[in-house]
Design an enzyme around this catalytic site. Structure first.
Site, PDB file in Angstrom:
ATOM      1  N   ALA A 131       0.856  -1.193   0.000  1.00 40.00           N
ATOM      2  CA  ALA A 131       0.000   0.000   0.000  1.00 40.00           C
ATOM      3  C   ALA A 131       0.888   1.238   0.000  1.00 40.00           C
ATOM      4  O   ALA A 131       2.029   1.191   0.451  1.00 40.00           O
ATOM      5  CB  ALA A 131      -0.892   0.010   1.236  1.00 40.00           C
ATOM      6  N   GLY A 157      -0.782   1.749  -6.044  1.00 39.05           N
ATOM      7  CA  GLY A 157      -0.487   1.972  -7.452  1.00 39.05           C
ATOM      8  C   GLY A 157       0.783   2.721  -7.755  1.00 39.05           C
ATOM      9  O   GLY A 157       1.061   2.998  -8.927  1.00 39.05           O
ATOM     10  N   GLY A 177       3.464   1.444  -7.838  1.00 46.04           N
ATOM     11  CA  GLY A 177       4.159   0.480  -8.697  1.00 46.04           C
ATOM     12  C   GLY A 177       3.448   0.245 -10.024  1.00 46.04           C
ATOM     13  O   GLY A 177       3.917  -0.559 -10.845  1.00 46.04           O
ATOM     14  N   GLU A 223      -4.220  -5.357  -9.528  1.00 46.79           N
ATOM     15  CA  GLU A 223      -4.374  -5.527  -8.069  1.00 46.79           C
ATOM     16  C   GLU A 223      -5.845  -5.412  -7.673  1.00 46.79           C
ATOM     17  O   GLU A 223      -6.332  -6.159  -6.813  1.00 46.79           O
ATOM     18  CB  GLU A 223      -3.546  -4.460  -7.339  1.00 46.79           C
ATOM     19  CG  GLU A 223      -2.046  -4.713  -7.467  1.00 46.79           C
ATOM     20  CD  GLU A 223      -1.178  -3.572  -6.959  1.00 46.79           C
ATOM     21  OE1 GLU A 223      -0.019  -3.837  -6.627  1.00 46.79           O
ATOM     22  OE2 GLU A 223      -1.653  -2.423  -6.900  1.00 46.79           O
TER      23      GLU A 223
HETATM   24  C1  5RP Z   1       1.888  -1.371  -6.809  1.00 45.34           C
HETATM   25  C2  5RP Z   1       1.426  -1.051  -5.454  1.00 45.34           C
HETATM   26  C3  5RP Z   1       2.358  -1.313  -4.336  1.00 45.34           C
HETATM   27  O1  5RP Z   1       1.846  -2.356  -3.564  1.00 45.34           O
HETATM   28  C4  5RP Z   1       2.524  -0.062  -3.531  1.00 45.34           C
HETATM   29  O2  5RP Z   1       2.985   0.964  -4.386  1.00 45.34           O
HETATM   30  C5  5RP Z   1       3.517  -0.255  -2.372  1.00 45.34           C
HETATM   31  O3  5RP Z   1       4.799  -0.474  -2.901  1.00 45.34           O
HETATM   32  P1  5RP Z   1       6.042  -0.692  -1.953  1.00 45.34           P
HETATM   33  O4  5RP Z   1       5.769  -1.925  -1.156  1.00 45.34           O
HETATM   34  O5  5RP Z   1       7.199  -0.864  -2.897  1.00 45.34           O
HETATM   35  O6  5RP Z   1       6.177   0.523  -1.076  1.00 45.34           O
HETATM   36  O7  5RP Z   1       0.321  -0.623  -5.226  1.00 45.34           O
HETATM   37  O8  5RP Z   1       0.946  -1.003  -7.778  1.00 45.34           O
END
Ligand code: 5RP
Length: 228
Positions: free
Chosen positions: A85, A97, A99, A105
């Site tokens: 998250a 998001g 990522g 998701e």
């Molecule tokens: C990808 C996501 C990821 O889960 C979110 O950005 C968290 O990333 P991270 O664990 O690298 O902090 O939503 O779409």
């Protein structure tokens, strides 16, 4: 403990929910990668599970670790999804998001009997709204969608290596700083109604629980049971 250590602590706490025979949804990002590695160790130890992945990167990592990953197109139901998250509040409203995997998701989360998010404690906020909300956009409609998004936000086309960033399904991402996110459900409904918007990073009803780690101490937030 470092933020990465806390991501790992949250991930390792959450995988304890995985049981033999489950279809597990694998999230995306650095925290989800810790979860996939922890799951890989459990599978190597003999636990039989099946999985679907929310991104090509997570599918590749999981397969390298010996986890059986299925094509989500052939899967109707998932027992448990564990995902990262970007922002989470005590109502279990979540922004995801960063990522770029929020559309897959969201599909996997919606198919899941239970979804838990894992994060380092810095992701916990009083109310979601400070983080930009990623919006996945059909390239064909980008100009129109960008104009619509300016009505309620400051939209920024996500770039990577000097080119517009592309999701796993070759769509664009516009990261939106909303002028006002005090009504996230209304904002989500407004976004979803724009033709050319394929998905967004507001997860308002999907998340059942969160494992959040600060200085190695994991706190679990659980959505209260529905009285009906
Ligand atoms: C990808 C996501 C990821 O889960 C979110 O950005 C968290 O990333 P991270 O664990 O690298 O902090 O939503 O779409």
């Amino acid at each position: 403990m470092s933020a990465d250590g806390d991501k790992r602590a949250a991930a390792e706490a959450a995988v304890l929910e995985v049981r033999a025979g489950m279809m597990v949804g694998l999230g995306t990002g650095s925290t989800a990668a810790h979860m996939i590695r922890a799951l890989g160790r459990i599978v190597a130890g003999g636990l039989a599970i099946d999985a679907v992945a929310t991104s090509e990167a997570s599918a590749t990592l999981a397969r390298e670790l010996g986890i059986r990953v299925h094509d989500f197109a052939g899967v109707a139901r998932v027992d448990l999804t564990i995902d990262g998250a970007d922002e989470i509040d005590d109502r279990l409203l979540v922004v995801k998001g960063a990522g770029g995997a929020m559309l897959r998701e969201k599909c996997v989360a919606a198919a899941s009997d239970r979804m838990v998010v894992i994060a380092d404690g810095a992701k916990r906020v009083g109310a979601i709204g400070a983080a930009r909300v990623p919006v996945e956009v059909l390239p064909f409609a980008h100009g129109f969608v960008a104009r619509m998004l300016t009505e309620r936000s400051d939209p920024l086309l996500r770039m990577a290596g000097g080119e517009p960033y592309r999701t796993d399904q070759q769509m664009l991402v516009v990261d939106c700083a909303f002028h006002d996110l005090s009504d996230p459900q209304g904002t989500a409904a407004w976004l979803q109604a724009i033709p050319g918007v394929l998905g967004h990073g507001l997860f308002l009803s999907e998340v059942d629980a969160a494992y959040l780690a600060t200085d190695g101490v994991v706190t679990k937030l659980e959505r209260p049971a529905d009285p009906d």
